[in-house]
Design a protein around this motif. Structure first.
Motif, PDB file in Angstrom:
ATOM      1  N   TRP A 161      86.056  27.792 -38.531  1.00 32.85           N
ATOM      2  CA  TRP A 161      85.557  28.406 -37.310  1.00 32.85           C
ATOM      3  C   TRP A 161      84.032  28.467 -37.307  1.00 32.85           C
ATOM      4  O   TRP A 161      83.404  28.211 -36.281  1.00 32.85           O
ATOM      5  N   ARG A 162      83.422  28.769 -38.436  1.00 33.23           N
ATOM      6  CA  ARG A 162      81.951  28.813 -38.486  1.00 33.23           C
ATOM      7  C   ARG A 162      81.353  27.456 -38.100  1.00 33.23           C
ATOM      8  O   ARG A 162      80.391  27.388 -37.342  1.00 33.23           O
ATOM      9  N   ARG A 163      81.942  26.392 -38.645  1.00 37.63           N
ATOM     10  CA  ARG A 163      81.449  25.049 -38.313  1.00 37.63           C
ATOM     11  C   ARG A 163      81.638  24.759 -36.822  1.00 37.63           C
ATOM     12  O   ARG A 163      80.743  24.246 -36.155  1.00 37.63           O
ATOM     13  N   ARG A 164      82.809  25.081 -36.319  1.00 39.19           N
ATOM     14  CA  ARG A 164      83.110  24.807 -34.904  1.00 39.19           C
ATOM     15  C   ARG A 164      82.230  25.658 -33.993  1.00 39.19           C
ATOM     16  O   ARG A 164      81.741  25.197 -32.969  1.00 39.19           O
ATOM     17  N   ARG A 165      82.009  26.907 -34.358  1.00 39.99           N
ATOM     18  CA  ARG A 165      81.177  27.820 -33.573  1.00 39.99           C
ATOM     19  C   ARG A 165      79.752  27.279 -33.474  1.00 39.99           C
ATOM     20  O   ARG A 165      79.151  27.282 -32.403  1.00 39.99           O
ATOM     21  N   ARG A 195      79.889  30.366 -15.392  1.00 40.07           N
ATOM     22  CA  ARG A 195      81.357  30.435 -15.568  1.00 40.07           C
ATOM     23  C   ARG A 195      81.756  30.362 -17.042  1.00 40.07           C
ATOM     24  O   ARG A 195      82.670  31.048 -17.473  1.00 40.07           O
ATOM     25  N   TYR A 196      81.087  29.515 -17.775  1.00 43.72           N
ATOM     26  CA  TYR A 196      81.472  29.228 -19.167  1.00 43.72           C
ATOM     27  C   TYR A 196      81.093  30.348 -20.134  1.00 43.72           C
ATOM     28  O   TYR A 196      81.916  30.763 -20.960  1.00 43.72           O
ATOM     29  N   LEU A 197      79.872  30.819 -20.065  1.00 45.75           N
ATOM     30  CA  LEU A 197      79.379  31.750 -21.086  1.00 45.75           C
ATOM     31  C   LEU A 197      80.178  33.041 -21.212  1.00 45.75           C
ATOM     32  O   LEU A 197      80.498  33.445 -22.332  1.00 45.75           O
ATOM     33  N   PRO A 198      80.530  33.729 -20.129  1.00 46.22           N
ATOM     34  CA  PRO A 198      81.305  34.974 -20.315  1.00 46.22           C
ATOM     35  C   PRO A 198      82.641  34.741 -21.022  1.00 46.22           C
ATOM     36  O   PRO A 198      83.035  35.524 -21.891  1.00 46.22           O
ATOM     37  N   ILE A 199      83.308  33.670 -20.660  1.00 45.30           N
ATOM     38  CA  ILE A 199      84.596  33.359 -21.303  1.00 45.30           C
ATOM     39  C   ILE A 199      84.373  32.937 -22.747  1.00 45.30           C
ATOM     40  O   ILE A 199      85.060  33.407 -23.666  1.00 45.30           O
ATOM     41  N   ALA A 200      83.412  32.061 -22.972  1.00 48.54           N
ATOM     42  CA  ALA A 200      83.131  31.572 -24.326  1.00 48.54           C
ATOM     43  C   ALA A 200      82.724  32.719 -25.239  1.00 48.54           C
ATOM     44  O   ALA A 200      83.176  32.781 -26.392  1.00 48.54           O
ATOM     45  N   GLU A 201      81.920  33.628 -24.754  1.00 47.54           N
ATOM     46  CA  GLU A 201      81.477  34.750 -25.594  1.00 47.54           C
ATOM     47  C   GLU A 201      82.647  35.649 -25.984  1.00 47.54           C
ATOM     48  O   GLU A 201      82.742  36.097 -27.129  1.00 47.54           O
ATOM     49  N   ARG A 202      83.559  35.903 -25.034  1.00 46.64           N
ATOM     50  CA  ARG A 202      84.741  36.721 -25.358  1.00 46.64           C
ATOM     51  C   ARG A 202      85.628  36.020 -26.379  1.00 46.64           C
ATOM     52  O   ARG A 202      86.109  36.633 -27.340  1.00 46.64           O
ATOM     53  N   LEU A 203      85.862  34.732 -26.179  1.00 50.20           N
ATOM     54  CA  LEU A 203      86.711  33.984 -27.112  1.00 50.20           C
ATOM     55  C   LEU A 203      86.069  33.870 -28.491  1.00 50.20           C
ATOM     56  O   LEU A 203      86.754  33.980 -29.518  1.00 50.20           O
ATOM     57  N   MET A 204      84.755  33.662 -28.523  1.00 48.05           N
ATOM     58  CA  MET A 204      84.059  33.583 -29.806  1.00 48.05           C
ATOM     59  C   MET A 204      84.135  34.917 -30.546  1.00 48.05           C
ATOM     60  O   MET A 204      84.357  34.939 -31.764  1.00 48.05           O
ATOM     61  N   ALA A 205      83.984  36.005 -29.829  1.00 50.14           N
ATOM     62  CA  ALA A 205      84.080  37.327 -30.466  1.00 50.14           C
ATOM     63  C   ALA A 205      85.480  37.536 -31.048  1.00 50.14           C
ATOM     64  O   ALA A 205      85.632  38.068 -32.157  1.00 50.14           O
ATOM     65  N   ARG A 206      86.485  37.101 -30.322  1.00 51.58           N
ATOM     66  CA  ARG A 206      87.860  37.242 -30.839  1.00 51.58           C
ATOM     67  C   ARG A 206      88.079  36.358 -32.064  1.00 51.58           C
ATOM     68  O   ARG A 206      88.703  36.777 -33.040  1.00 51.58           O
ATOM     69  N   ALA A 207      87.587  35.145 -32.005  1.00 55.11           N
ATOM     70  CA  ALA A 207      87.729  34.244 -33.156  1.00 55.11           C
ATOM     71  C   ALA A 207      86.919  34.755 -34.345  1.00 55.11           C
ATOM     72  O   ALA A 207      87.358  34.646 -35.489  1.00 55.11           O
ATOM     73  N   ASP A 208      85.747  35.343 -34.082  1.00 53.64           N
ATOM     74  CA  ASP A 208      84.935  35.917 -35.164  1.00 53.64           C
ATOM     75  C   ASP A 208      85.700  37.019 -35.904  1.00 53.64           C
ATOM     76  O   ASP A 208      85.510  37.216 -37.099  1.00 53.64           O
TER      77      ASP A 208
END
Length: 115
Positions: A29-33, A55-68
């Protein structure tokens, strides 16, 4: 009465495998992030790019936080499981010691059961 029993070695082995899976996910995940963040640098600042970012950033930030949070969840689950194993073994030791103190018998010795 319900009898509860644990295989401490089995739980420890399972916990080790789960911890390794969490560490593998963390590394991947770190590499992909990093790649996802680096990819954003290629998005321009024109009207289409701004619309994409909006459109992308709010969704991406939420998903990244969950994956983190996933690797932390794996570690916490493994740490909790190891605490359960430690508590189980400590309770077993205390119980065995108490039975020996009260009866003089070793409850782990099958030749002394039922005497």
């Amino acid at each position: 009465m319900t009898r509860y029993d644990m295989d401490p070695d089995g739980v420890t082995r399972g916990t080790s495998r789960l911890r390794a899976a969490g560490e593998a996910f963390d590394s991947a995940w770190r590499r992909r992030r990093e790649a996802l963040i680096a990819g954003l640098s290629g998005v321009g600042n024109d009207a289409i790019s701004q619309a994409f970012r909006a459109r992308y950033l709010p969704i991406a930030e939420r998903l990244m936080a969950r994956a983190d949070a996933i690797p932390v969840s794996y570690r916490n689950t493994c740490d909790d499981a190891q605490c359960c194993v430690d508590d189980y073994l400590a309770a077993n030791t205390r119980g065995t010691s108490t039975v020996r103190g009260l009866t003089g018998a070793d409850p782990a010795d099958p030749t002394q059961r039922g005497q």
